[in-house]
Design a protein around this motif. Structure first.
Motif, PDB file in Angstrom:
ATOM      1  N   ARG A  85       5.106  -2.856   1.951  1.00  0.00           N
ATOM      2  CA  ARG A  85       6.200  -4.362   2.435  1.00  0.00           C
ATOM      3  C   ARG A  85       6.111  -4.789   1.411  1.00  0.00           C
ATOM      4  O   ARG A  85       5.491  -5.422   0.267  1.00  0.00           O
ATOM      5  CB  ARG A  85       5.633  -4.504   4.106  1.00  0.00           C
ATOM      6  N   THR A  86       6.529  -5.774   1.321  1.00  0.00           N
ATOM      7  CA  THR A  86       7.470  -6.901   0.381  1.00  0.00           C
ATOM      8  C   THR A  86       6.300  -7.923   1.542  1.00  0.00           C
ATOM      9  O   THR A  86       5.857  -8.274   2.308  1.00  0.00           O
ATOM     10  CB  THR A  86       8.969  -7.454   0.531  1.00  0.00           C
ATOM     11  N   PRO A  87       6.214  -9.259   0.185  1.00  0.00           N
ATOM     12  CA  PRO A  87       5.904 -10.610   1.460  1.00  0.00           C
ATOM     13  C   PRO A  87       6.442 -10.964   2.640  1.00  0.00           C
ATOM     14  O   PRO A  87       5.818 -10.965   3.790  1.00  0.00           O
ATOM     15  CB  PRO A  87       5.823 -11.401  -0.098  1.00  0.00           C
ATOM     16  N   GLY A  88       7.576 -10.568   2.619  1.00  0.00           N
ATOM     17  CA  GLY A  88       8.378 -10.750   3.876  1.00  0.00           C
ATOM     18  C   GLY A  88       8.173  -9.366   5.723  1.00  0.00           C
ATOM     19  O   GLY A  88       8.330 -10.103   6.076  1.00  0.00           O
ATOM     20  N   GLY A  89       7.556  -8.543   4.682  1.00  0.00           N
ATOM     21  CA  GLY A  89       7.294  -7.753   5.814  1.00  0.00           C
ATOM     22  C   GLY A  89       8.334  -6.506   5.795  1.00  0.00           C
ATOM     23  O   GLY A  89       7.923  -5.856   6.883  1.00  0.00           O
ATOM     24  N   ARG A  90       9.581  -7.099   5.183  1.00  0.00           N
ATOM     25  CA  ARG A  90      10.131  -5.739   4.584  1.00  0.00           C
ATOM     26  C   ARG A  90       9.876  -4.419   4.095  1.00  0.00           C
ATOM     27  O   ARG A  90       8.793  -4.620   3.029  1.00  0.00           O
ATOM     28  CB  ARG A  90      11.429  -5.904   4.212  1.00  0.00           C
ATOM     29  N   ILE A  91      10.249  -3.039   4.531  1.00  0.00           N
ATOM     30  CA  ILE A  91       9.646  -2.269   3.956  1.00  0.00           C
ATOM     31  C   ILE A  91      10.257  -2.174   1.856  1.00  0.00           C
ATOM     32  O   ILE A  91      11.470  -1.867   2.441  1.00  0.00           O
ATOM     33  CB  ILE A  91      10.436  -0.515   4.072  1.00  0.00           C
ATOM     34  N   VAL A  92       9.677  -1.496   1.500  1.00  0.00           N
ATOM     35  CA  VAL A  92      10.022  -1.435  -0.232  1.00  0.00           C
ATOM     36  C   VAL A  92      11.395  -0.230  -0.178  1.00  0.00           C
ATOM     37  O   VAL A  92      10.657   0.805   0.105  1.00  0.00           O
ATOM     38  CB  VAL A  92       9.124  -1.345  -1.229  1.00  0.00           C
ATOM     39  N   ARG A  93      12.082  -0.775  -0.428  1.00  0.00           N
ATOM     40  CA  ARG A  93      13.330   0.373  -0.377  1.00  0.00           C
ATOM     41  C   ARG A  93      12.798   1.426  -1.048  1.00  0.00           C
ATOM     42  O   ARG A  93      13.620   3.017  -0.539  1.00  0.00           O
ATOM     43  CB  ARG A  93      14.509  -0.326  -0.956  1.00  0.00           C
ATOM     44  N   GLU A  94      13.049   1.380  -2.530  1.00  0.00           N
ATOM     45  CA  GLU A  94      12.404   2.393  -3.595  1.00  0.00           C
ATOM     46  C   GLU A  94      11.449   3.748  -2.359  1.00  0.00           C
ATOM     47  O   GLU A  94      11.738   4.996  -2.714  1.00  0.00           O
ATOM     48  CB  GLU A  94      11.753   2.404  -4.891  1.00  0.00           C
ATOM     49  N   ALA A  95      10.411   3.051  -2.164  1.00  0.00           N
ATOM     50  CA  ALA A  95       9.678   3.826  -1.129  1.00  0.00           C
ATOM     51  C   ALA A  95       9.586   4.447  -0.167  1.00  0.00           C
ATOM     52  O   ALA A  95       9.736   5.639   0.204  1.00  0.00           O
ATOM     53  CB  ALA A  95       8.473   2.578  -1.129  1.00  0.00           C
ATOM     54  N   ALA A  96      10.250   4.071   0.453  1.00  0.00           N
ATOM     55  CA  ALA A  96      11.452   4.554   1.778  1.00  0.00           C
ATOM     56  C   ALA A  96      12.648   5.580   1.365  1.00  0.00           C
ATOM     57  O   ALA A  96      12.260   6.761   2.251  1.00  0.00           O
ATOM     58  CB  ALA A  96      12.172   3.605   2.447  1.00  0.00           C
ATOM     59  N   ASP A  97      13.313   5.074   0.397  1.00  0.00           N
ATOM     60  CA  ASP A  97      13.552   6.196  -0.059  1.00  0.00           C
ATOM     61  C   ASP A  97      13.152   7.878  -0.656  1.00  0.00           C
ATOM     62  O   ASP A  97      13.302   9.180  -0.775  1.00  0.00           O
ATOM     63  CB  ASP A  97      14.621   5.987  -1.186  1.00  0.00           C
ATOM     64  N   ALA A  98      11.741   7.629  -1.672  1.00  0.00           N
ATOM     65  CA  ALA A  98      11.249   8.420  -1.409  1.00  0.00           C
ATOM     66  C   ALA A  98      11.085   9.211  -0.502  1.00  0.00           C
ATOM     67  O   ALA A  98      10.852  10.870  -0.753  1.00  0.00           O
ATOM     68  CB  ALA A  98       9.886   7.874  -2.423  1.00  0.00           C
ATOM     69  N   GLU A  99      10.050   8.355   0.447  1.00  0.00           N
ATOM     70  CA  GLU A  99       9.661   9.163   1.238  1.00  0.00           C
ATOM     71  C   GLU A  99      10.940  10.235   2.753  1.00  0.00           C
ATOM     72  O   GLU A  99      10.537  10.968   2.701  1.00  0.00           O
ATOM     73  CB  GLU A  99       9.493   8.306   2.396  1.00  0.00           C
ATOM     74  N   PHE A 100      11.984   9.582   2.295  1.00  0.00           N
ATOM     75  CA  PHE A 100      13.080  10.280   3.355  1.00  0.00           C
ATOM     76  C   PHE A 100      13.125  11.581   2.270  1.00  0.00           C
ATOM     77  O   PHE A 100      13.790  11.986   3.261  1.00  0.00           O
ATOM     78  CB  PHE A 100      14.112   9.135   2.613  1.00  0.00           C
ATOM     79  N   ALA A 101      13.418  11.858   1.291  1.00  0.00           N
ATOM     80  CA  ALA A 101      13.457  12.854   0.648  1.00  0.00           C
ATOM     81  C   ALA A 101      12.568  13.900   0.816  1.00  0.00           C
ATOM     82  O   ALA A 101      13.032  15.419   1.760  1.00  0.00           O
ATOM     83  CB  ALA A 101      13.502  12.746  -0.656  1.00  0.00           C
ATOM     84  N   LYS A 102      11.682  13.835   1.393  1.00  0.00           N
ATOM     85  CA  LYS A 102      10.363  14.980   2.399  1.00  0.00           C
ATOM     86  C   LYS A 102      10.834  15.031   3.028  1.00  0.00           C
ATOM     87  O   LYS A 102      10.910  16.212   3.842  1.00  0.00           O
ATOM     88  CB  LYS A 102       9.093  14.144   2.178  1.00  0.00           C
ATOM     89  N   TYR A 103      11.349  14.562   4.822  1.00  0.00           N
ATOM     90  CA  TYR A 103      12.106  14.424   5.938  1.00  0.00           C
ATOM     91  C   TYR A 103      12.636  15.534   5.626  1.00  0.00           C
ATOM     92  O   TYR A 103      13.351  15.499   6.620  1.00  0.00           O
ATOM     93  CB  TYR A 103      11.861  13.309   6.492  1.00  0.00           C
ATOM     94  N   ARG A 104      13.955  14.690   4.434  1.00  0.00           N
ATOM     95  CA  ARG A 104      15.126  15.336   4.825  1.00  0.00           C
ATOM     96  C   ARG A 104      14.909  17.440   4.140  1.00  0.00           C
ATOM     97  O   ARG A 104      16.029  18.118   4.933  1.00  0.00           O
ATOM     98  CB  ARG A 104      16.467  15.127   3.065  1.00  0.00           C
TER      99      ARG A 104
END
Length: 147
Positions: A85-104
């Motif tokens: 996560r970023t310091p503001g608490g948001r998920i890092v987009r690149e990491a979420a995109d990489a994780e997305f491929a696994k579930y797809r």
């Protein structure tokens, strides 16, 4: 009860009050002699019908989603929240995109399995694509219900 549930109930109650007042105003307009007031009164009756339908649909969606989440949690099948996560608490987009491929890939391997669609919905949500997350969750709900 969670804050999200309390918030949903408060919004639902406020919408219900608003819809009651709208019906009341519609009735007042229907009893007027002016034909334009009557047309507006009829239109005001349509708004609460649409609003009630939307409210019920969203509450059903939320309860069904929660039920499926509980089933997955009991089975140990919920995706773990390990994304950075970023310091503001948001998920890092690149990491979420990489994780997305696994579930797809999981869904492509077994498209009839609602659990995989549920996890894909969580991945869409983490990647910030709420529209696809909701659509994918609807698919998971439909598959679990046997449609």
């Amino acid at each position: 009860m969670s804050k999200a549930k309390i918030g949903a109930l408060v919004v639902a109650a406020l919408l219900a009050v608003y819809l009651v007042f709208t019906v009341q105003r519609g009735w007042i307009m229907l009893t007027e002699d002016d034909p334009i007031a009557k047309i507006l009164g009829i239109a005001l009756f349509a708004l609460p019908v649409v609003g009630a339908w939307a409210l019920i649909a969203e509450l059903l969606f939320g309860s069904r989603m929660q039920r499926l989440g509980s089933i997955l949690e009991d089975e140990g099948g919920l995706p773990e929240d390990t994304l950075p996560r970023t310091p503001g608490g948001r998920i890092v987009r690149e990491a979420a995109d990489a994780e997305f491929a696994k579930y797809r890939d999981e869904v492509e391997a077994a498209p009839e399995e609602w659990r995989r669609w549920f996890r894909l919905s969580c991945a869409y949500d983490a990647a910030g694509d709420r529209r696809r997350a909701r659509s994918t969750m609807r698919r998971a709900i439909a598959l679990e219900r046997g449609r």
